[in-house]
Structures are given as structure tokens and as C-alpha cells.
Design an enzyme around this catalytic site. Sequence first.
Site, PDB file in Angstrom:
ATOM      1  N   ASP A  22      11.010 -17.550  -5.806  1.00 53.74           N
ATOM      2  CA  ASP A  22       9.359 -16.274  -4.811  1.00 53.74           C
ATOM      3  C   ASP A  22       8.736 -16.332  -6.764  1.00 53.74           C
ATOM      4  OD1 ASP A  22       8.287 -14.105  -4.417  1.00 53.74           O
ATOM      5  OD2 ASP A  22       9.821 -12.791  -4.405  1.00 53.74           O
ATOM      6  N   ASP A  49       3.895 -14.486  -3.029  1.00 55.11           N
ATOM      7  CA  ASP A  49       3.960 -12.889  -4.041  1.00 55.11           C
ATOM      8  C   ASP A  49       2.130 -12.769  -2.895  1.00 55.11           C
ATOM      9  OD1 ASP A  49       5.402 -10.464  -4.343  1.00 55.11           O
ATOM     10  OD2 ASP A  49       4.074 -10.668  -5.653  1.00 55.11           O
ATOM     11  N   GLU A 104       4.345 -14.178   2.159  1.00 55.97           N
ATOM     12  CA  GLU A 104       4.179 -13.483   2.102  1.00 55.97           C
ATOM     13  C   GLU A 104       2.948 -12.290   2.646  1.00 55.97           C
ATOM     14  OE1 GLU A 104       5.191  -8.442   0.041  1.00 55.97           O
ATOM     15  OE2 GLU A 104       4.088  -9.776  -1.531  1.00 55.97           O
ATOM     16  N   HIS A 164      13.280  -5.898   1.025  1.00 54.15           N
ATOM     17  CA  HIS A 164      13.262  -5.532   0.117  1.00 54.15           C
ATOM     18  C   HIS A 164      11.886  -4.557  -0.373  1.00 54.15           C
ATOM     19  CE1 HIS A 164      10.814  -8.487  -1.426  1.00 54.15           C
ATOM     20  NE2 HIS A 164       9.926  -7.660  -3.102  1.00 54.15           N
ATOM     21  N   ASP A 165      10.846  -4.208   0.890  1.00 51.77           N
ATOM     22  CA  ASP A 165       9.178  -4.113  -0.380  1.00 51.77           C
ATOM     23  C   ASP A 165       9.668  -2.841   1.487  1.00 51.77           C
ATOM     24  OD1 ASP A 165       8.992  -4.775  -2.199  1.00 51.77           O
ATOM     25  OD2 ASP A 165       7.118  -6.254  -0.502  1.00 51.77           O
TER      26      ASP A 165
END
Length: 567
Positions: free
Chosen positions: A130, A232, A293, A355-356
Amino acid sequence: MRPGTLRRWLCRLAISTLSTLLFNPITARAADADNNWWKTAVIYEIYPRSFGDANGDGIGDINGITAHLDYLKDLGVDAIWITPFFPSPLVDFGYDISDYRAIDPQFGTMADFDRLMAEATKRNIRVIADMVLNHTSDQHPWFIESKSSRTNPKADWFLWRDGKANGQPPNNWISIFGHSAWQYVDTRNQFYYHAFYKEQPDLNWGNSDVRNAMYDVLRFWMQKGVAGFRLDAVTHLFEDPALRDEPTTSGTNKFGDPNHDTIYTDNLPQVHDVLRDLRKVTDEYPGRVLIGETYLNNANDLALMYGKNNDELQLPMDLQYGFVNSFDTAKTRQLLVDAETKINGNTPLFAFDNHDNPRSTERYDQKGHADAVARLIATMLLTPKDSALLYYGQEIGMTDHLPRRKEDVQDPIGKIGWPREKGRDAERTPMQWNADNQAGFSSTKKTWLPVGSDYKTVNVASENKDPNSLLNFYKKLIQLRKSNAQLREGEFVIVDPNNPSVLSFMRRTPDGKSVLVSCNLTANAQSLAIEELANKSGEVLISSSPLQIASGQFSLPPFGSVVAQLQ
Ligand code: GLC
């Protein structure tokens, strides 16, 4: 043999072997397929704090991932994406990086990482890192230097601006994590911009030194063997140089700030220049993939992320189809068809969980239908023509566990925004491996987030034993996706397009063979007579409950789904 002859002979042998390898069409095709592994991949997202705790400190680590590679192999994943494991003050649990070329001691050592790479490679599982390009930690040496004066060599590596005459920030921009996006620093008597927390200063991507430093970071990890990067917040790399105020829209966000139309801080055209550069850098190493993302509004915007000449991201995430958050059949169908047909033949990367966001078990909750809904989502994710992202625990039906009190919250968003915004702890609880203490995640009692209260029944060990479990449903679907030619490479064709309750499509190969997928998005049983299938029967490959297809007719139970080979 005269001196030099042996060397020349070896050299010729090497060249001829290499050219046979390179120019042999079979080898070339195999290499090509291997380099394009990501086109049909199942990529499994691991939040390392929560996957496996090998050293018993209550926090997951790299060795904890290595220890579970056999499980991932058995599940059938092609790659793991591990959220940041680099040194970090952990304000945003790793998304605030203070050293891009090392491992955070909480997660282990570089030797642990190398062992993970070796063990993963043995199992043909690729590792995706990431990469946080938009910002560093405020403890990164680059920022420490940059903030020390207006004249140091890194003075222009971050976005520094003077405040207004009255000491107010340069403009009205709001941080995604609440309140003004500008932070004052007295050593420079200036403000710096941060799209996220104030401890995450935005890098200045207009500065070519910044770009080159980051490109070298990517090379460093590719040399270590990573198969690519999940980039990201990549749409946030640039901001309007004129610093124009953003238009205010109606209402307030969860932090109480006015809502903005983020036209000057998100998705600026300059992002594409960087994406093209990044692609050139990763193309220096065969078989690497760039995942983005990319929270976007429609398929046209998504299409742009692949690049006008397909020279940007290979897999910008489609975060639309899996985030309708209700079973709206027409909308879901439209988003799926758009992703399959409006991105210039590129591969969509679908996800329902990460995870968000609250887990899909919460966002698509249909009281009393949890198991059927989880299987439906698995089918919707794994049977279109796509790459698929799974989030750890999704395959066993893990649910959210919200912190009860503000004092228990770990995620700073939850601390700032409580009680309207409770943060992201709920979807980050430890992986549930078995029914032992701490769900087999850790040997210590105090894990960084408490283990979900349902771990005695929702866990890998018990689902492994039960042939009808959700975990085994996922395994079968993933296997089928690999073994069935239509699911692997068949074109996507929508069928029964006006059905208000059931989403159906086919995957068809040029030899005329097809697989039908039907998903009932309602809480009522649905009978279907699909015109395209008249007179056809189907061999059910997988279904959420037993059913038969004869003359194109069948019925699906509430939230039921079927994958069938048509005959
Ligand atoms: C991305 C990450 C999120 C993080 C943010 C700031 O959205 O997925 O977890 O907080 O970027 O880096």
C-alpha cells in the site's frame, strides 16, 4: 580452448537460450498471461494489525500473515494487498508514514518481510504493498526539514502558503477528517495543507524532486519482489494552485463542517500526468500492477483512470457497484453494466468491503437473511468479468463491532467525530480463526481492538469443517472462477434487463458456451422465465440453495443466487 573462447561460447549460448525463451510464441504467450495475472485475480486485503499476532503483543504482524499463508492458498487468492506496514507514528494506523523503506517494528523486521515474500512466492501468492503518495507523516524527515525554515532544501516539498492578513488559513478547504485543512507552523509563519489529519501533511507533487523520490521508493519495493501497489488516496495528489475557495453545498459533514463540492482538491487533471509516470516506473518491472483507491461518481470518470492510451492504472477500484448499500436492483444492474461496458474493455476491480467502510454484512443487512445475503454478495463479486477484492473476514461473514464508549475508540476519526462519526474500528476487529481465546488471533488477552463477540460461531476453524459454510461457498466460487472457461474469460452479457427484482447476466465464450448468473435482490422468492434461455436447461454449478433449471425456468429463494452452465 583459447582464452576468451569459452566466454564467447557461453555468451552465445546465453543469447540463443534467451532468444528462444523470448521469441518462442508459447513461452511468450505464457509470459504474457503471467504478466496479466491481475486481470482475473482475487486480491485479498489484509489489515496487518488485525490478521495474525505472532509475537503475542495483541497487535497483528508480518509473521502473523506468513503463518496463515496456507489458509490463503486454500481459499484460492492470487494476491494479498497489505495495508501500510512501514514505520509510522500510527496516528492513522500506518497511513502516516515516517520511513518509506523500512518495516515498522510493531509489524516485525525486513527479514520477516523477506520471509513473507519467499513463502508467499512458494505458494504462488503475490504481495501488493500500500503506497501512500499523497502525504507523509509529520514525523517524516522530509517534513521535519521542510517545516524548519522557508529556505531549506526541502522547503517546497509540501504545500506551504501564507495565511490571510487576519491570521486565518489561506482558504476554506476542509480536511476529509474534519475541520480546516490548513495547519499553522510558526517556524515558517505559514500554513501547510493536509487533506487528512494534520499529522499527514500533503506532499507537493508539482515538485519533480518529490516525484523522483517517490518513484525510487516504488523501485525499492519492486526490487524486493512486490507485485504492485495499491495507491492510497491517489485522486488527491493535486490542489488548485490559485487556492480558490471551494463552493459550499447544503448541510454539514459528520464533524459539523459545511459540506463542500471538492472541485479544487480532488481529481484534478494533473493527477493523470503522475499516473502515467507511475505506470512507466512500474512497467520497468514485468507483471506489476497499479491499483488505485478511486472513489468516483460514474463509469466515465473511472474510465479516465485507466488512461486515454491505457497507460495509467491497470486496476482503479470501482467503488460504486459494491457500495450501493441497499438492494436496489435497477441501480445495481446499471452500475454493473456501466463498469462492464464503459471502461474501454479494461478490467473493473470490484469490492464490497474494505478497512474504511462498515462491512457489507452491515451495509446490506437484511434482518434474518444474513447468510443468504453474504452468499449473494460473494456471487455478485466473483462471477462478473472482473478482478475482485476481498477484505479479510468477509469470507467467513465477519460483522462490525462498534466501540461502545468514546474512551474505547482507537481510530482518530471516531475520537474527533464521536458520536456522529464513530470511526472505523468496527470493521477492523481481529480475524476470527477459531473458537479459542481471542479467536486464535493472539495469545494475549488484550488485543488492540476487542475480538468480535460472535467469534465462537463465526470463525475459520468451524466453517472449514462445515461443507455448507460461507467459507466453503467462497472457496467453491473462487475455484469455479478459475476452472470454468466462461467465468474465466467469457464476455459479459446482461439478460432479463427489466426484471425489477433479479439481476441476471451471462458469461459467454466464442464457442457459444455460456454460464448464467442470477441474483435475487429481494426478500421474496422470485420465479424466473428468462427469454434468452427458452428451451435451455442448466447444470447448476453453485447455488445458495438447491434448485433446478428447466426450459429457462427456475425460482430463487429470498436473496438466493445461482450460477449455472447452460445446455
Ligand atoms: C485512504 C485509506 C484510509 C486512510 C486515508 C488517509 O483513504 O484507505 O484508511 O485513512 O487514505 O491516508
